[in-house]
Design a protein around this motif. Sequence first.
Motif: not given
Length: 217
Positions: A57-73
């Motif tokens: 349900e989480k919105s994407s972060e401002k960058t793909e790199v940050k989104t991938a890091a958040v997904t990782l954790i």
Amino acid sequence: MEELLALISIGILIGLIVIYFLSEADRKQQNRSLDSKRKAISRLQDQRDKILQQLNEKSSEKTEVKTAAVTLIYKFAASQNNFTLKDIESATKQIQYHYSNNLDITSTFKMNFPEKELLNFEPRETLKLLTIINEGLHNAAIHSQANFIFSIASIEDGKLHLITHDNGIGYNRKEISDGNGIKAILKATYDLKGDLKLTSTIGNGTVVNAQIPISKI
């Protein structure tokens, strides 16, 4: 003779009754223990399910790199029921590697975690700890222009210290308000009943120190 046999029979009967009640009490204790374990496992699984639901349900972060890091954790925190500080260290290495390889930076990432530490964390706690680490690393990687960015964990005075320290350009906190990264660190720290110590000096880098009482986790 008959009286002796009668007394022996009564003794045997009483012994059998005592054994029965002791066995029954032991069985009930085992059942309570199993029930307690099942409830604990169910509660932890519920935490994992909610973490994955939040991720979906989480919105994407401002960058793909940050989104991938958040997904990782989020996925890491939902991967098992219990975590140790070694697990947190392993996830931190993954985050550092991710930023080192996907951001256009020259910073070198370092880390220092205790060799032996028996702390245990539930999935929900693990997500908050990794949020603190991830946001600190992302801020430092994006803004600090540092040669080195350190991830440090230590145990002092009954508290777990999670520190992100860079030797970059620093900033004046009176002139620059807290961004989303610092706000996320603050929320995760307070959710864990901890305190955040943030210091930065122009030309001498920034230190983000989340102090979490061990008694609360």
